[in-house]
Design a protein around this motif. Structure first.
Motif, PDB file in Angstrom:
ATOM      1  N   LEU A  19       0.834  -1.205   0.000  1.00  0.00           N
ATOM      2  CA  LEU A  19       0.000   0.000   0.000  1.00  0.00           C
ATOM      3  C   LEU A  19       0.870   1.257   0.000  1.00  0.00           C
ATOM      4  CD1 LEU A  19      -2.809  -1.136   2.457  1.00  0.00           C
ATOM      5  CD2 LEU A  19      -3.084  -0.669   0.005  1.00  0.00           C
ATOM      6  N   ASP A  20       1.981   1.231   0.727  1.00  0.00           N
ATOM      7  CA  ASP A  20       2.897   2.372   0.717  1.00  0.00           C
ATOM      8  C   ASP A  20       3.450   2.614  -0.685  1.00  0.00           C
ATOM      9  OD1 ASP A  20       2.555   2.860   3.439  1.00  0.00           O
ATOM     10  OD2 ASP A  20       4.410   1.834   4.022  1.00  0.00           O
ATOM     11  N   LEU A  21       3.834   1.539  -1.363  1.00  0.00           N
ATOM     12  CA  LEU A  21       4.320   1.682  -2.739  1.00  0.00           C
ATOM     13  C   LEU A  21       3.239   2.294  -3.622  1.00  0.00           C
ATOM     14  CD1 LEU A  21       6.294   1.194  -5.131  1.00  0.00           C
ATOM     15  CD2 LEU A  21       5.245  -1.072  -5.337  1.00  0.00           C
ATOM     16  N   TYR A  22       2.016   1.765  -3.557  1.00  0.00           N
ATOM     17  CA  TYR A  22       0.944   2.232  -4.437  1.00  0.00           C
ATOM     18  C   TYR A  22       0.586   3.691  -4.137  1.00  0.00           C
ATOM     19  CZ  TYR A  22       0.777  -2.823  -5.004  1.00  0.00           C
ATOM     20  OH  TYR A  22       1.102  -4.138  -5.201  1.00  0.00           O
ATOM     21  N   ARG A  23       0.657   4.096  -2.868  1.00  0.00           N
ATOM     22  CA  ARG A  23       0.412   5.494  -2.517  1.00  0.00           C
ATOM     23  C   ARG A  23       1.511   6.377  -3.113  1.00  0.00           C
ATOM     24  NH1 ARG A  23       2.824   8.493   0.494  1.00  0.00           N
ATOM     25  NH2 ARG A  23       3.830   6.867   1.722  1.00  0.00           N
ATOM     26  N   THR A  24       2.746   5.911  -3.065  1.00  0.00           N
ATOM     27  CA  THR A  24       3.863   6.657  -3.638  1.00  0.00           C
ATOM     28  C   THR A  24       3.707   6.786  -5.149  1.00  0.00           C
ATOM     29  OG1 THR A  24       5.344   5.914  -1.886  1.00  0.00           O
ATOM     30  CG2 THR A  24       6.382   6.715  -3.896  1.00  0.00           C
ATOM     31  N   VAL A  25       3.300   5.707  -5.793  1.00  0.00           N
ATOM     32  CA  VAL A  25       3.178   5.699  -7.258  1.00  0.00           C
ATOM     33  C   VAL A  25       1.976   6.514  -7.726  1.00  0.00           C
ATOM     34  CG1 VAL A  25       2.711   4.229  -9.266  1.00  0.00           C
ATOM     35  CG2 VAL A  25       4.378   3.501  -7.544  1.00  0.00           C
ATOM     36  N   PHE A  26       0.806   6.300  -7.133  1.00  0.00           N
ATOM     37  CA  PHE A  26      -0.435   6.876  -7.631  1.00  0.00           C
ATOM     38  C   PHE A  26      -0.908   8.105  -6.861  1.00  0.00           C
ATOM     39  CE2 PHE A  26      -0.555   2.435  -8.981  1.00  0.00           C
ATOM     40  CZ  PHE A  26      -0.798   2.593 -10.338  1.00  0.00           C
ATOM     41  N   GLY A  27      -0.277   8.395  -5.728  1.00  0.00           N
ATOM     42  CA  GLY A  27      -0.731   9.524  -4.917  1.00  0.00           C
ATOM     43  C   GLY A  27      -1.939   9.136  -4.091  1.00  0.00           C
ATOM     44  N   GLY A  28      -2.516  10.117  -3.440  1.00  0.00           N
ATOM     45  CA  GLY A  28      -3.703   9.867  -2.632  1.00  0.00           C
ATOM     46  C   GLY A  28      -3.359   9.574  -1.187  1.00  0.00           C
ATOM     47  N   GLU A  29      -4.326   9.016  -0.511  1.00  0.00           N
ATOM     48  CA  GLU A  29      -4.215   8.747   0.919  1.00  0.00           C
ATOM     49  C   GLU A  29      -4.304   7.248   1.182  1.00  0.00           C
ATOM     50  OE1 GLU A  29      -3.676  11.095   3.265  1.00  0.00           O
ATOM     51  OE2 GLU A  29      -3.552  12.545   1.625  1.00  0.00           O
ATOM     52  N   ALA A  30      -3.505   6.817   2.132  1.00  0.00           N
ATOM     53  CA  ALA A  30      -3.566   5.420   2.571  1.00  0.00           C
ATOM     54  C   ALA A  30      -4.297   5.371   3.905  1.00  0.00           C
ATOM     55  CB  ALA A  30      -2.158   4.848   2.730  1.00  0.00           C
ATOM     56  N   ALA A  31      -5.063   4.322   4.102  1.00  0.00           N
ATOM     57  CA  ALA A  31      -5.715   4.052   5.382  1.00  0.00           C
ATOM     58  C   ALA A  31      -5.434   2.594   5.721  1.00  0.00           C
ATOM     59  CB  ALA A  31      -7.215   4.292   5.282  1.00  0.00           C
ATOM     60  N   VAL A  32      -5.045   2.340   6.957  1.00  0.00           N
ATOM     61  CA  VAL A  32      -4.692   0.981   7.377  1.00  0.00           C
ATOM     62  C   VAL A  32      -5.288   0.709   8.751  1.00  0.00           C
ATOM     63  CG1 VAL A  32      -2.787  -0.534   8.044  1.00  0.00           C
ATOM     64  CG2 VAL A  32      -2.557   0.919   6.031  1.00  0.00           C
ATOM     65  N   VAL A  33      -5.909  -0.457   8.872  1.00  0.00           N
ATOM     66  CA  VAL A  33      -6.384  -0.961  10.157  1.00  0.00           C
ATOM     67  C   VAL A  33      -5.681  -2.294  10.384  1.00  0.00           C
ATOM     68  CG1 VAL A  33      -8.367  -1.794  11.480  1.00  0.00           C
ATOM     69  CG2 VAL A  33      -8.630   0.153   9.915  1.00  0.00           C
ATOM     70  N   THR A  34      -4.952  -2.401  11.487  1.00  0.00           N
ATOM     71  CA  THR A  34      -4.257  -3.653  11.797  1.00  0.00           C
ATOM     72  C   THR A  34      -5.181  -4.583  12.576  1.00  0.00           C
ATOM     73  OG1 THR A  34      -3.396  -2.883  13.909  1.00  0.00           O
ATOM     74  CG2 THR A  34      -2.058  -2.413  11.927  1.00  0.00           C
ATOM     75  N   TYR A  35      -4.751  -5.835  12.692  1.00  0.00           N
ATOM     76  CA  TYR A  35      -5.499  -6.781  13.526  1.00  0.00           C
ATOM     77  C   TYR A  35      -5.571  -6.268  14.963  1.00  0.00           C
ATOM     78  CZ  TYR A  35      -5.695 -10.107   9.709  1.00  0.00           C
ATOM     79  OH  TYR A  35      -5.970 -10.705   8.502  1.00  0.00           O
ATOM     80  N   ARG A  36      -4.487  -5.630  15.427  1.00  0.00           N
ATOM     81  CA  ARG A  36      -4.467  -5.067  16.779  1.00  0.00           C
ATOM     82  C   ARG A  36      -5.506  -3.945  16.900  1.00  0.00           C
ATOM     83  NH1 ARG A  36      -0.470  -5.753  20.093  1.00  0.00           N
ATOM     84  NH2 ARG A  36       1.158  -5.855  18.493  1.00  0.00           N
ATOM     85  N   ASP A  37      -5.517  -3.045  15.903  1.00  0.00           N
ATOM     86  CA  ASP A  37      -6.479  -1.930  15.922  1.00  0.00           C
ATOM     87  C   ASP A  37      -7.917  -2.426  16.039  1.00  0.00           C
ATOM     88  OD1 ASP A  37      -4.352  -0.117  15.483  1.00  0.00           O
ATOM     89  OD2 ASP A  37      -4.694  -0.086  13.307  1.00  0.00           O
ATOM     90  N   ALA A  38      -8.203  -3.535  15.358  1.00  0.00           N
ATOM     91  CA  ALA A  38      -9.573  -4.071  15.312  1.00  0.00           C
ATOM     92  C   ALA A  38      -9.867  -5.049  16.445  1.00  0.00           C
ATOM     93  CB  ALA A  38      -9.804  -4.760  13.966  1.00  0.00           C
TER      94      ALA A  38
END
Length: 141
Positions: A19-38
């Motif tokens: 996801l970090d790579l794709y955000r770098t390539v395409f721009g925009g915002e990343a959102a991540v929820v980990t197993y711990r977060d949930a």
């Protein structure tokens, strides 16, 4: 009723980096929820893996991803999916290509084809195969 479809990619521990790579390539915002977060941790070693994540850009790019837990089978297989990115601007498509090809494998050089001013295929460093092209009016029916 209106619907949209979004490519959802599955990984085994690499979803955040992808996801970090794709955000770098395409721009925009990343959102991540980990197993711990949930509060869904079943294996402490995977607590910080991605349960749900996405990258979405104002230009229309949207991809989702998660890390398949170790207790579940995961086999990416051979060519299970291609992610197609079609644009109208050759320079923009070249920028995406360059970002995805970094540490990846070019399967088909980005070049003119019989159906597009630019077409190419690349496997990124996470094993995801991307097909990029510039939209063109079809000469056949």
């Amino acid at each position: 009723m209106t619907i949209t479809t979004t490519t959802h990619l599955n990984f085994r521990g690499d979803a955040r980096a992808a996801l970090d790579l794709y955000r770098t390539v395409f721009g925009g915002e990343a959102a991540v929820v980990t197993y711990r977060d949930a509060h869904a941790v079943q294996d402490e070693a995977e607590a910080d893996h991605v349960l749900w994540g996405q990258v979405q850009s104002p230009a229309g790019f949207h991809v989702m991803a998660y890390d398949v837990p170790g207790r579940l089978p995961y086999d990416p297989g051979a060519n299970p999916v291609f992610v197609s990115v079609r644009g109208t601007d050759g320079d923009e498509v070249r920028r995406y290509w360059t970002g995805l090809a970094a540490d990846g494998t070019v399967l088909q050089d980005l070049a003119p084809s019989g159906w597009s001013p630019l077409y190419g295929m690349v496997r990124d460093r996470f094993g995801v195969v991307w097909v990029l092209d510039v939209a063109a009016e079809q000469a056949w029916s």
